[in-house]
Motif scaffolding. Sequence first.
Motif, short mmCIF file in Angstrom:
data_model
loop_
_atom_site.label_atom_id
_atom_site.label_comp_id
_atom_site.label_asym_id
_atom_site.label_seq_id
_atom_site.Cartn_x
_atom_site.Cartn_y
_atom_site.Cartn_z
N GLY A 1 73.11 -37.22 -19.44
CA GLY A 1 72.43 -36.14 -20.14
C GLY A 1 71.05 -36.46 -20.67
N GLY A 2 70.58 -37.67 -20.54
CA GLY A 2 69.24 -37.97 -21.02
C GLY A 2 68.18 -37.33 -20.13
N GLY A 3 66.93 -37.45 -20.55
CA GLY A 3 65.85 -36.90 -19.75
C GLY A 3 64.60 -36.66 -20.57
N LEU A 4 63.69 -35.90 -19.98
CA LEU A 4 62.41 -35.59 -20.61
C LEU A 4 62.43 -34.15 -21.11
N VAL A 5 62.00 -33.97 -22.36
CA VAL A 5 61.99 -32.64 -22.95
C VAL A 5 60.77 -32.52 -23.85
N GLN A 6 60.26 -31.32 -24.01
CA GLN A 6 59.14 -31.11 -24.92
C GLN A 6 59.63 -31.04 -26.36
N ALA A 7 58.73 -31.35 -27.26
CA ALA A 7 59.07 -31.25 -28.68
C ALA A 7 59.56 -29.84 -29.00
N SER B 1 65.87 -29.15 -31.73
CA SER B 1 64.61 -29.35 -32.45
C SER B 1 64.11 -30.78 -32.30
N LEU B 2 64.10 -31.25 -31.09
CA LEU B 2 63.74 -32.64 -30.83
C LEU B 2 62.28 -32.91 -31.18
N LYS B 3 62.05 -34.13 -31.67
CA LYS B 3 60.73 -34.57 -32.07
C LYS B 3 60.33 -35.79 -31.24
N PRO B 4 59.03 -36.04 -31.11
CA PRO B 4 58.61 -37.24 -30.36
C PRO B 4 59.24 -38.52 -30.91
N GLU B 5 59.46 -38.58 -32.20
CA GLU B 5 60.07 -39.79 -32.78
C GLU B 5 61.55 -39.95 -32.44
N ASP B 6 62.13 -38.96 -31.78
CA ASP B 6 63.50 -39.11 -31.28
C ASP B 6 63.54 -39.85 -29.95
N THR B 7 62.38 -40.12 -29.39
CA THR B 7 62.32 -40.84 -28.11
C THR B 7 62.93 -42.23 -28.26
N GLY C 1 87.67 -53.56 -36.01
CA GLY C 1 87.63 -53.17 -34.61
C GLY C 1 86.54 -53.91 -33.86
N THR C 2 86.51 -53.66 -32.56
CA THR C 2 85.51 -54.24 -31.67
C THR C 2 84.59 -53.15 -31.17
N ASN C 3 83.30 -53.41 -31.18
CA ASN C 3 82.32 -52.44 -30.69
C ASN C 3 82.11 -52.58 -29.19
N TYR C 4 82.15 -51.46 -28.51
CA TYR C 4 81.84 -51.41 -27.09
C TYR C 4 80.66 -50.47 -26.90
N TRP C 5 79.86 -50.77 -25.86
CA TRP C 5 78.61 -50.04 -25.65
C TRP C 5 78.47 -49.56 -24.22
N GLY C 6 77.90 -48.38 -24.08
CA GLY C 6 77.48 -47.94 -22.77
C GLY C 6 76.17 -48.59 -22.39
N LYS C 7 75.68 -48.28 -21.19
CA LYS C 7 74.44 -48.89 -20.70
C LYS C 7 73.21 -48.20 -21.27
N GLY C 8 73.40 -47.01 -21.81
CA GLY C 8 72.28 -46.30 -22.42
C GLY C 8 71.69 -45.25 -21.51
N THR C 9 71.14 -44.22 -22.13
CA THR C 9 70.44 -43.17 -21.41
C THR C 9 69.14 -42.85 -22.14
N LEU C 10 68.06 -42.73 -21.40
CA LEU C 10 66.74 -42.57 -22.00
C LEU C 10 66.48 -41.10 -22.33
N VAL C 11 66.05 -40.90 -23.56
CA VAL C 11 65.59 -39.58 -24.01
C VAL C 11 64.11 -39.70 -24.35
N THR C 12 63.30 -38.88 -23.71
CA THR C 12 61.87 -38.89 -23.96
C THR C 12 61.44 -37.50 -24.42
N VAL C 13 60.82 -37.44 -25.60
CA VAL C 13 60.37 -36.17 -26.15
C VAL C 13 58.85 -36.18 -26.17
N SER C 14 58.26 -35.29 -25.43
CA SER C 14 56.79 -35.23 -25.35
C SER C 14 56.24 -34.27 -26.39
N SER C 15 55.05 -34.59 -26.87
CA SER C 15 54.42 -33.75 -27.91
C SER C 15 53.58 -32.66 -27.31
#
Length: 116
Positions: free
Chosen positions: A8-14, A82-88, A102-116
């Motif tokens: 679900g990550g991706g590029l979105v405008q502010a 209401s995404l902001k550039p600082e949410d990138t 408990g033990t913490n497990y992590w996904g590989k991550g998904t990039l979210v980029t918010v353009s101004s």
Amino acid sequence: QVQLVESGGGLVQAGGSLRLSCAASGRIAGMRAMGWYRQAPGKQRELVALSGGSTNYADSVKGRFTISRDNAKNTVNLQMNSLKPEDTAVYYCNAVIGVGYGTNYWGKGTLVTVSS
């Protein structure tokens, strides 16, 4: 082994919205919490939202982001409005499994980029 797969990550405008999803599989018996963290360039990883016995949000996202968890499907979603550039950042799915802290497990991550 525990697998966490984000989407679900991706590029979105502010001002725009995105929805992240994470599915957990494998040895997930005893899962205590699921949530999202993020890491911006040059910064430490920080909590965004966590759903366990209670739900916690970072102050910076309160009122804009909503976490939802489906225990039957072992999924967690993050609706980001209401995404902001600082949410990138790279957003990581997190699962806490096991007794005590408990033990913490992590996904590989998904990039979210918010353009101004």
